[in-house]
Motif scaffolding. Sequence first.
Motif, mmCIF file in Angstrom:
data_model
loop_
_atom_site.group_PDB
_atom_site.id
_atom_site.type_symbol
_atom_site.label_atom_id
_atom_site.label_comp_id
_atom_site.label_asym_id
_atom_site.label_seq_id
_atom_site.Cartn_x
_atom_site.Cartn_y
_atom_site.Cartn_z
ATOM 1 N N PHE A 189 0.779 -0.727 -0.029
ATOM 2 C CA PHE A 189 0.162 0.368 -0.345
ATOM 3 C C PHE A 189 0.990 1.191 0.324
ATOM 4 N N ILE A 190 0.834 2.159 -0.676
ATOM 5 C CA ILE A 190 1.872 3.273 -1.443
ATOM 6 C C ILE A 190 0.927 4.593 -1.552
ATOM 7 N N VAL A 191 1.389 5.733 -0.993
ATOM 8 C CA VAL A 191 0.346 6.582 -0.801
ATOM 9 C C VAL A 191 1.681 8.397 -1.359
ATOM 10 N N GLY A 192 1.383 9.373 -1.185
ATOM 11 C CA GLY A 192 1.855 10.568 -1.815
ATOM 12 C C GLY A 192 1.245 10.547 -3.457
ATOM 13 N N TYR A 193 1.992 11.786 -3.828
ATOM 14 C CA TYR A 193 1.468 11.639 -5.139
ATOM 15 C C TYR A 193 0.365 11.441 -5.583
ATOM 16 N N GLY A 194 -0.780 12.105 -4.718
ATOM 17 C CA GLY A 194 -2.397 12.206 -5.080
ATOM 18 C C GLY A 194 -2.629 10.689 -4.624
ATOM 19 N N LEU A 195 -1.944 9.396 -4.525
ATOM 20 C CA LEU A 195 -2.579 8.548 -3.023
ATOM 21 C C LEU A 195 -2.905 9.102 -2.193
ATOM 22 N N ASP A 196 -3.597 8.152 -1.425
ATOM 23 C CA ASP A 196 -3.747 8.860 -0.031
ATOM 24 C C ASP A 196 -4.614 7.417 0.775
ATOM 25 N N TYR A 197 -4.610 7.737 2.150
ATOM 26 C CA TYR A 197 -4.452 6.456 2.994
ATOM 27 C C TYR A 197 -5.896 7.867 3.535
ATOM 28 N N ALA A 198 -7.392 7.048 3.995
ATOM 29 C CA ALA A 198 -7.899 8.091 4.907
ATOM 30 C C ALA A 198 -7.890 9.521 3.748
ATOM 31 N N GLU A 199 -8.066 9.401 3.321
ATOM 32 C CA GLU A 199 -7.891 11.356 2.678
ATOM 33 C C GLU A 199 -6.666 12.054 2.846
ATOM 34 N N LYS A 200 -5.194 11.033 3.947
ATOM 35 C CA LYS A 200 -3.896 11.933 3.752
ATOM 36 C C LYS A 200 -2.886 11.668 2.934
ATOM 37 N N TYR A 201 -1.860 12.837 2.469
ATOM 38 C CA TYR A 201 -0.740 12.178 2.727
ATOM 39 C C TYR A 201 -0.793 12.771 0.840
ATOM 40 N N ARG A 202 -1.818 12.635 0.426
ATOM 41 C CA ARG A 202 -1.957 13.282 -1.511
ATOM 42 C C ARG A 202 -0.813 13.755 -2.124
ATOM 43 N N ASN A 203 -0.468 15.141 -0.570
ATOM 44 C CA ASN A 203 0.111 16.050 -1.299
ATOM 45 C C ASN A 203 1.498 16.198 -1.044
ATOM 46 N N LEU A 204 1.757 14.478 -0.950
ATOM 47 C CA LEU A 204 3.216 14.422 -0.423
ATOM 48 C C LEU A 204 4.148 14.475 -2.287
ATOM 49 N N PRO A 205 5.542 14.723 -2.154
ATOM 50 C CA PRO A 205 5.456 15.102 -3.353
ATOM 51 C C PRO A 205 6.333 13.686 -4.267
ATOM 52 N N PHE A 206 6.339 12.325 -3.732
ATOM 53 C CA PHE A 206 6.544 11.532 -4.361
ATOM 54 C C PHE A 206 6.352 9.966 -3.419
ATOM 55 N N ILE A 207 6.333 8.913 -3.937
ATOM 56 C CA ILE A 207 5.617 8.029 -3.815
ATOM 57 C C ILE A 207 6.722 6.998 -2.389
ATOM 58 N N GLY A 208 5.515 6.376 -1.553
ATOM 59 C CA GLY A 208 5.589 5.953 -0.403
ATOM 60 C C GLY A 208 5.112 4.773 0.309
ATOM 61 N N THR A 209 6.011 4.108 1.208
ATOM 62 C CA THR A 209 4.986 3.700 2.146
ATOM 63 C C THR A 209 4.719 3.789 4.098
ATOM 64 N N LEU A 210 3.979 4.114 3.693
ATOM 65 C CA LEU A 210 3.337 3.934 5.299
ATOM 66 C C LEU A 210 4.211 3.052 6.355
ATOM 67 N N ALA A 211 4.385 3.867 7.333
ATOM 68 C CA ALA A 211 4.651 2.952 8.931
ATOM 69 C C ALA A 211 3.579 2.453 9.305
ATOM 70 N N PRO A 212 4.023 0.986 9.755
ATOM 71 C CA PRO A 212 2.375 -0.126 10.362
ATOM 72 C C PRO A 212 1.959 0.729 11.635
ATOM 73 N N HIS A 213 2.478 1.416 11.689
ATOM 74 C CA HIS A 213 1.941 1.968 13.387
ATOM 75 C C HIS A 213 0.744 3.056 12.771
ATOM 76 N N VAL A 214 0.857 3.775 11.735
ATOM 77 C CA VAL A 214 -0.239 4.681 11.095
ATOM 78 C C VAL A 214 -1.496 3.337 10.783
ATOM 79 N N TYR A 215 -1.216 2.003 10.544
ATOM 80 C CA TYR A 215 -2.496 1.269 9.954
ATOM 81 C C TYR A 215 -3.217 0.827 11.691
ATOM 82 N N GLN A 216 -2.481 0.705 12.422
ATOM 83 C CA GLN A 216 -2.786 0.156 13.053
ATOM 84 C C GLN A 216 -2.781 1.035 14.578
ATOM 85 N N ALA A 217 -3.155 2.627 13.762
ATOM 86 C CA ALA A 217 -3.962 3.105 14.696
ATOM 87 C C ALA A 217 -4.965 4.038 15.183
#
Length: 179
Positions: A151-179
């Motif tokens: 699952f990736i975020v950034g450059y338009g891609l979101d997790y629960a509507e966040k992280y779209r504005n990151l200028p690169f594409i990356g993965t989220l740390a597990p604690h973000v999903y677990q929260a």
Amino acid sequence: MGDDLEKILVTEEQIKDRHRDLAAAIDADYAGRDLLLVGVLKGAVMVMADLARELHHPCEMDWMAVSSYGAGTTSSGVVRILKDLDTDIKDRNVLIVEDVIDSGLTLSWLVGNLRSRGPASVEICTMVRKPVAFNVDLDVRYVGFDLPNEFIVGYGLDYAEKYRNLPFIGTLAPHVYQA
Ligand code: IMP
Ligand code: MG
């Protein structure tokens, strides 16, 4: 956002370079033909804006919004039109611009829907393709990056509507999903 990220998979520079290649291919393929870019909201906003500016070919832009995912990270398999095109695509050359193809369910549904409107052609350009997409019978003409099944975020891609504005594409740390 720093603590929320695990790793960067595609840098800003890599995205920019890839856009130039894709735009050159699109310019060549559509030479002498009309072109309508159809961006899929909201994820494709960044790709559309950057890719379109690398194109030399004159084009029009329109947008569709469909829902296939909830707030989580797995596909619901149900596609709904939230916003339809403003443009009549009969006899037009349509190029769908997408952020990511994961299961491919959304796009195969969308392609079928657009084909039923009598366009001259429908092709697909996606910034990211994941391996699962190979299982679906989908002819993707332009692919930015083939990435692993994460699952990736950034450059338009979101997790629960966040992280779209990151200028690169990356993965989220597990604690973000677990929260
Ligand atoms: P698909 O139907 O499984 O191909 O995915 C449809 C939509 O789900 C994409 O257009 C994205 O909006 C979203 N999506 C799929 N994978 C990811 C991801 O890794 N990160 C963020 N959104 C995703
Ligand atoms: Mg999308």
